[in-house]
Scaffold this motif. Sequence first.
Motif, PDB file in Angstrom:
ATOM      1  N   LYS A  66      -7.257  18.337  -8.222  1.00  6.63           N
ATOM      2  CA  LYS A  66      -8.542  19.985  -8.980  1.00  6.63           C
ATOM      3  C   LYS A  66      -9.831  19.582  -9.842  1.00  6.63           C
ATOM      4  O   LYS A  66     -11.099  19.851 -10.048  1.00  6.63           O
ATOM      5  N   SER A 107      -5.386  27.528  -5.750  1.00  6.04           N
ATOM      6  CA  SER A 107      -6.114  27.492  -4.697  1.00  6.04           C
ATOM      7  C   SER A 107      -6.740  26.094  -4.295  1.00  6.04           C
ATOM      8  O   SER A 107      -6.489  25.225  -5.656  1.00  6.04           O
ATOM      9  N   ASN A 144      -9.327  23.914  -3.864  1.00  4.07           N
ATOM     10  CA  ASN A 144     -10.227  24.045  -4.290  1.00  4.07           C
ATOM     11  C   ASN A 144     -11.081  22.803  -5.479  1.00  4.07           C
ATOM     12  O   ASN A 144     -10.263  23.188  -6.582  1.00  4.07           O
ATOM     13  N   SER A 183     -13.034  29.637  -2.779  1.00  5.68           N
ATOM     14  CA  SER A 183     -11.292  28.948  -2.502  1.00  5.68           C
ATOM     15  C   SER A 183     -11.268  28.717  -1.098  1.00  5.68           C
ATOM     16  O   SER A 183     -12.524  29.170  -0.346  1.00  5.68           O
ATOM     17  N   HIS A 202     -17.172  30.344 -11.489  1.00 10.89           N
ATOM     18  CA  HIS A 202     -15.747  30.290 -10.173  1.00 10.89           C
ATOM     19  C   HIS A 202     -16.587  30.911  -9.454  1.00 10.89           C
ATOM     20  O   HIS A 202     -16.996  31.970  -9.295  1.00 10.89           O
TER      21      HIS A 202
HETATM   22 MG    MG Z   1      -8.398  29.266  -7.825  1.00  7.56          MG
END
Ligand code: MG
Length: 338
Positions: free
Chosen positions: A56, A145, A147, A153, A233
Motif C-alpha cells: 500500500k 482498504s 488501495n 478505495s 486522502h
Molecule cells: Mg483506507
Amino acid sequence: MILKPSNLDQKALDQVYAAARCLKVGGVVAFPTETVYGLGAEVANATAVRRIFTIKQRPINHPLIVHIGDLSQLTYWAQAIPKSAWILARRFWPGPLTLILQRNKNVPDYVTGGQSTVGIRIPAHPVALALLNAIGSNKAIAAPSANLYGKISPTSAVHVATILDKKVDMILEGGDCEIGLESTIVGFDRETVSVLRPGGISLSALEWALNKPVILAKNEKRSVRVSGSSSSHYSPTTPLELYPATELYPAALKLAAQNLHVVVISWSNHHPTQFGNPRIQHISMPADPVNYGKQLYATLHQHDQAGFDHILMETPPAQPEWLAITDRLQRARNPNNR
Ligand code: MG
Ligand code: TXA
C-alpha cells in the motif's frame, strides 16, 4: 453471527478456501466487504502484515483494522470493553462499524502501530464472513482498504486488480460493494462515544441505538494516525474541485475555454441539459445518499482514468445523511486547489 458457507455457491466457496489456505501460509489476499475491498493478512503473521504496508506504500505506524468473524471473538482481541461498545457491536455487527477498543495481548504491535488501542469490526459480506470462518477461531484478518495510500478505495475486484494486481497473492471476487464507503469508526472515552470517521452507519443511528448523544470528532482532534484524516486522502490523480450547483457550469466553461477537458458530476438538476460543449461531459449521480455513496468511488475511479484534466463535483447537501460523502469529497479535493 456467521453467514454459513451455504450462502455461497461452490465456485465462490472454492475461492474462499483457497484464500484461507493462502492466508494460513502467510499470503496477502484482497477480499470483498460490504464497505470497500480490504487487503488482508492473518493478524498473527508479522511478515504478511508488514507486506500490506509495503504494497500500500502506507506508513507503518498507521494501524490496521482487525476483522473478526463472530462477536464471541471480541474479548480475545479487546479488553475493558465499555457498555456502549457492546451495545453498538450487538446492534450493528456484522456491518460497517469499526470500534476502537483497548487491545488485548493477542494483538501484536505491528498491527496497531504500537498503540494501546485496536480497531475491530465484523464485516457483513458473505465472502468475508466465510473467509473468517474458514481460517478458524482466534484467528483474524488485519486489513486496510485495498488501495494505494492516499488514493481512492476499491469497490470492486476489478478496481483492486487495476491498482494492485501482481502485488497481491489473490483477489477474491465478491461483486460491487453494497455500501461503497468505508466503515464508521467510533472511539470511546469511558462511556463517551465519538465518531472518528463518518461512514456506513450514521451518527443518528448510533445515537438511536445508544439512546444518548454521540460526538462527531473535529478533523483536527482526530488522531494523526487515523490515516483517513490526512488531507489528501481518497484522492484521484486528476484535480478534483467542489462547487455549489450554480457555480458548477461557469467553472466548467472557464476551464473548457482554456482547452481543458472537464467532467462535471452533479446530483441535482441545476444544470443546463443541452449543454453541448464538446470539452465538457456531464455525469448525473443519484440524489439520495445511499445510492450516491454506493457509486461514488466507482465513478471517481472511472473518470480518473478517462483522461480528463479536471473533475468538477457538485457540493453534496449539508444534511447529516450526506456526512460520510461530504467527508470523502473534501479529502478528495486536490489540496493545491483549496
Ligand atoms: Mg483506507
Ligand atoms: O470499511 C472499512 O473500514 C475498510 C474495510 C476493508 O474494513 N477498511 C478500512 O481500513 O477503511 P483503512 O485502514 O483504510 O482505514 C481504517 C482507519 C485508518 O484511518 C486507521 O488509521 C484507523 O482506521 N484505525 C485503525 N485502528 C485504529 C486505532 N487503534 N486507533 C485509531 N485509528 C485506528
